[in-house]
Motif scaffolding. Sequence first.
Motif, PDB file in Angstrom:
ATOM      1  N   LEU A  96      86.694  25.136   8.730  1.00  0.00           N
ATOM      2  CA  LEU A  96      85.274  25.274   9.040  1.00  0.00           C
ATOM      3  C   LEU A  96      84.749  24.114   9.873  1.00  0.00           C
ATOM      4  CD1 LEU A  96      83.952  26.484   5.548  1.00  0.00           C
ATOM      5  CD2 LEU A  96      84.670  27.863   7.511  1.00  0.00           C
ATOM      6  N   ARG A  97      85.381  22.943   9.730  1.00  0.00           N
ATOM      7  CA  ARG A  97      84.979  21.786  10.521  1.00  0.00           C
ATOM      8  C   ARG A  97      86.230  21.011  10.903  1.00  0.00           C
ATOM      9  NH1 ARG A  97      81.387  18.070   6.588  1.00  0.00           N
ATOM     10  NH2 ARG A  97      81.666  16.578   8.279  1.00  0.00           N
ATOM     11  N   ALA A  98      86.257  20.514  12.130  1.00  0.00           N
ATOM     12  CA  ALA A  98      87.448  19.844  12.642  1.00  0.00           C
ATOM     13  C   ALA A  98      87.582  18.442  12.061  1.00  0.00           C
ATOM     14  CB  ALA A  98      87.404  19.765  14.166  1.00  0.00           C
ATOM     15  N   SER A  99      88.820  17.963  12.023  1.00  0.00           N
ATOM     16  CA  SER A  99      89.106  16.625  11.552  1.00  0.00           C
ATOM     17  C   SER A  99      90.363  16.133  12.245  1.00  0.00           C
ATOM     18  CB  SER A  99      89.298  16.627  10.031  1.00  0.00           C
ATOM     19  OG  SER A  99      89.554  15.324   9.549  1.00  0.00           O
ATOM     20  N   THR A 100      90.659  14.879  12.107  1.00  0.00           N
ATOM     21  CA  THR A 100      91.859  14.335  12.725  1.00  0.00           C
ATOM     22  C   THR A 100      93.102  14.736  11.929  1.00  0.00           C
ATOM     23  OG1 THR A 100      91.560  12.293  11.468  1.00  0.00           O
ATOM     24  CG2 THR A 100      90.648  12.356  13.695  1.00  0.00           C
ATOM     25  N   LEU A 101      94.231  14.758  12.606  1.00  0.00           N
ATOM     26  CA  LEU A 101      95.562  14.964  12.010  1.00  0.00           C
ATOM     27  C   LEU A 101      95.775  16.372  11.467  1.00  0.00           C
ATOM     28  CD1 LEU A 101      95.930  11.611   9.994  1.00  0.00           C
ATOM     29  CD2 LEU A 101      96.424  12.046  12.405  1.00  0.00           C
ATOM     30  N   ARG A 102      94.930  17.329  11.835  1.00  0.00           N
ATOM     31  CA  ARG A 102      95.019  18.664  11.245  1.00  0.00           C
ATOM     32  C   ARG A 102      95.007  19.766  12.297  1.00  0.00           C
ATOM     33  NH1 ARG A 102      92.746  15.275   7.775  1.00  0.00           N
ATOM     34  NH2 ARG A 102      92.918  15.624   5.514  1.00  0.00           N
ATOM     35  N   VAL A 103      95.588  19.525  13.451  1.00  0.00           N
ATOM     36  CA  VAL A 103      95.474  20.504  14.527  1.00  0.00           C
ATOM     37  C   VAL A 103      96.115  21.835  14.138  1.00  0.00           C
ATOM     38  CG1 VAL A 103      97.552  19.652  15.725  1.00  0.00           C
ATOM     39  CG2 VAL A 103      95.819  20.961  16.980  1.00  0.00           C
ATOM     40  N   ALA A 104      97.286  21.813  13.539  1.00  0.00           N
ATOM     41  CA  ALA A 104      97.939  23.062  13.135  1.00  0.00           C
ATOM     42  C   ALA A 104      97.308  23.618  11.857  1.00  0.00           C
ATOM     43  CB  ALA A 104      99.434  22.837  12.942  1.00  0.00           C
ATOM     44  N   GLY A 134      94.279  23.004  10.411  1.00  0.00           N
ATOM     45  CA  GLY A 134      92.903  23.446  10.581  1.00  0.00           C
ATOM     46  C   GLY A 134      92.803  24.727  11.390  1.00  0.00           C
ATOM     47  N   THR A 135      93.612  24.830  12.442  1.00  0.00           N
ATOM     48  CA  THR A 135      93.595  26.032  13.270  1.00  0.00           C
ATOM     49  C   THR A 135      94.081  27.242  12.485  1.00  0.00           C
ATOM     50  OG1 THR A 135      93.959  24.700  15.256  1.00  0.00           O
ATOM     51  CG2 THR A 135      94.433  27.052  15.416  1.00  0.00           C
ATOM     52  N   SER A 136      95.127  27.051  11.686  1.00  0.00           N
ATOM     53  CA  SER A 136      95.633  28.166  10.886  1.00  0.00           C
ATOM     54  C   SER A 136      94.587  28.642   9.875  1.00  0.00           C
ATOM     55  CB  SER A 136      96.921  27.759  10.153  1.00  0.00           C
ATOM     56  OG  SER A 136      96.662  26.827   9.112  1.00  0.00           O
ATOM     57  N   LYS A 137      93.854  27.711   9.294  1.00  0.00           N
ATOM     58  CA  LYS A 137      92.860  28.077   8.292  1.00  0.00           C
ATOM     59  C   LYS A 137      91.615  28.702   8.927  1.00  0.00           C
ATOM     60  CE  LYS A 137      95.112  26.732   4.619  1.00  0.00           C
ATOM     61  NZ  LYS A 137      95.541  27.692   3.584  1.00  0.00           N
ATOM     62  N   ALA A 138      91.272  28.255  10.130  1.00  0.00           N
ATOM     63  CA  ALA A 138      90.174  28.909  10.850  1.00  0.00           C
ATOM     64  C   ALA A 138      90.550  30.346  11.187  1.00  0.00           C
ATOM     65  CB  ALA A 138      89.846  28.131  12.121  1.00  0.00           C
ATOM     66  N   GLY A 139      91.797  30.548  11.602  1.00  0.00           N
ATOM     67  CA  GLY A 139      92.273  31.903  11.864  1.00  0.00           C
ATOM     68  C   GLY A 139      92.256  32.755  10.607  1.00  0.00           C
ATOM     69  N   LEU A 140      92.594  32.153   9.470  1.00  0.00           N
ATOM     70  CA  LEU A 140      92.603  32.890   8.208  1.00  0.00           C
ATOM     71  C   LEU A 140      91.193  33.305   7.792  1.00  0.00           C
ATOM     72  CD1 LEU A 140      94.205  33.995   5.840  1.00  0.00           C
ATOM     73  CD2 LEU A 140      94.144  31.719   4.805  1.00  0.00           C
ATOM     74  N   ALA A 141      90.214  32.477   8.106  1.00  0.00           N
ATOM     75  CA  ALA A 141      88.828  32.859   7.809  1.00  0.00           C
ATOM     76  C   ALA A 141      88.444  34.115   8.576  1.00  0.00           C
ATOM     77  CB  ALA A 141      87.881  31.707   8.137  1.00  0.00           C
ATOM     78  N   HIS A 142      88.844  34.186   9.852  1.00  0.00           N
ATOM     79  CA  HIS A 142      88.519  35.397  10.615  1.00  0.00           C
ATOM     80  C   HIS A 142      89.374  36.577  10.170  1.00  0.00           C
ATOM     81  CE1 HIS A 142      86.795  37.747  13.820  1.00  0.00           C
ATOM     82  NE2 HIS A 142      88.007  38.226  14.035  1.00  0.00           N
ATOM     83  N   LEU A 143      90.632  36.317   9.835  1.00  0.00           N
ATOM     84  CA  LEU A 143      91.469  37.393   9.315  1.00  0.00           C
ATOM     85  C   LEU A 143      90.832  37.995   8.063  1.00  0.00           C
ATOM     86  CD1 LEU A 143      94.133  39.006   9.373  1.00  0.00           C
ATOM     87  CD2 LEU A 143      95.163  37.176   8.014  1.00  0.00           C
ATOM     88  N   THR A 144      90.225  37.161   7.240  1.00  0.00           N
ATOM     89  CA  THR A 144      89.534  37.632   6.040  1.00  0.00           C
ATOM     90  C   THR A 144      88.458  38.652   6.403  1.00  0.00           C
ATOM     91  OG1 THR A 144      89.928  35.554   4.865  1.00  0.00           O
ATOM     92  CG2 THR A 144      88.081  36.912   4.103  1.00  0.00           C
ATOM     93  N   GLY A 183      81.840  20.821  -3.040  1.00  0.00           N
ATOM     94  CA  GLY A 183      80.883  19.794  -3.446  1.00  0.00           C
ATOM     95  C   GLY A 183      79.795  19.526  -2.434  1.00  0.00           C
ATOM     96  N   GLY A 184      79.610  20.450  -1.481  1.00  0.00           N
ATOM     97  CA  GLY A 184      78.584  20.288  -0.451  1.00  0.00           C
ATOM     98  C   GLY A 184      79.072  19.621   0.822  1.00  0.00           C
ATOM     99  N   PHE A 185      80.379  19.375   0.921  1.00  0.00           N
ATOM    100  CA  PHE A 185      80.936  18.646   2.069  1.00  0.00           C
ATOM    101  C   PHE A 185      80.588  19.309   3.402  1.00  0.00           C
ATOM    102  CE2 PHE A 185      84.904  17.591   4.621  1.00  0.00           C
ATOM    103  CZ  PHE A 185      84.508  16.306   4.933  1.00  0.00           C
ATOM    104  N   ASP A 186      80.740  20.637   3.490  1.00  0.00           N
ATOM    105  CA  ASP A 186      80.467  21.317   4.757  1.00  0.00           C
ATOM    106  C   ASP A 186      78.983  21.355   5.082  1.00  0.00           C
ATOM    107  OD1 ASP A 186      81.320  22.880   7.062  1.00  0.00           O
ATOM    108  OD2 ASP A 186      80.372  24.584   6.073  1.00  0.00           O
ATOM    109  N   ALA A 187      78.148  21.280   4.055  1.00  0.00           N
ATOM    110  CA  ALA A 187      76.699  21.348   4.273  1.00  0.00           C
ATOM    111  C   ALA A 187      76.122  20.037   4.785  1.00  0.00           C
ATOM    112  CB  ALA A 187      75.988  21.734   2.976  1.00  0.00           C
TER     113      ALA A 187
END
Length: 262
Positions: A145-153, A155-165, A243-247
């Motif tokens: 849902l939000r980008a961060s360092t060291l997670r290119v693969a 984070g991208t896989s999980k963003a794709g999974l959100a849309h697959l959902t 815990g509200g991290f994304d908000a």
Amino acid sequence: MASGLKKVALVAGAARGIGLAAATRFLADGWHVAMLDILGDTLRATVDALDRTEATLALEADVSDPESVQAAVEQVRRQFGRIDALVNNAGIAVFKPLLDVTLEEWQRVLAVNLTGPFLMTQAVAPIMRDQGSGAIVNITSISGLRASTLRVAYGTSKAGLAHLTRQQAAELGEYGIRVNAVAPGPVDTAMAKAVHTPAIRADYHDHIPLNRYGLERELANAICFLCGDQAEYITGQVLAVDGGFDAAGVGLPTLRGERRNE
């Protein structure tokens, strides 16, 4: 479903962590649980420790391998006769700078984290369709849902999974199958404890409104809610359990510092 017939959950990535917590919660709620993982020895030891022979089934399988997936799902159908819930929790991560990630690492992360839930759902959905009902929960991540360092693969896989959902929810709803996702924030899992240094943990605490890591049982509660009857009109949603991290945006650590100095 006939009165007295046990509901059945299939949990992928169930040998430990969030998957094990979900499986344990399903068992506590009276479900039968098929527990799937690529870590066969760990999985079998986990299932033995649960000591629920009549209600559990251990399945060693790689979710990115179509034949392995089909064989595992067929074993669940033979053992329990139905599948009422699928939890796509199996996942891996590579924590490296973008420029250092190899093609093989990229492909493996996407194969497990994105292709795995695609294959698992394709194998399970016909069983749920024939039953006239079912619930699927994909475990994404706040990193999708939000980008961060060291997670290119990852984070991208999980963003794709959100849309697959959402795609799965749109297409499977007419069969009575609901599909949602849970996006964990920082959780006190074995993986987090291994890769999150004290400095990283402090950073997370600074940016989480509830000021702590989540617990595996708290993720299990959300997963089991979405699989249960109380969520029967909820589909196509991504629920952040974080815990509200994304908000929260910038400024929270500074605000807390000012309050401490008042």
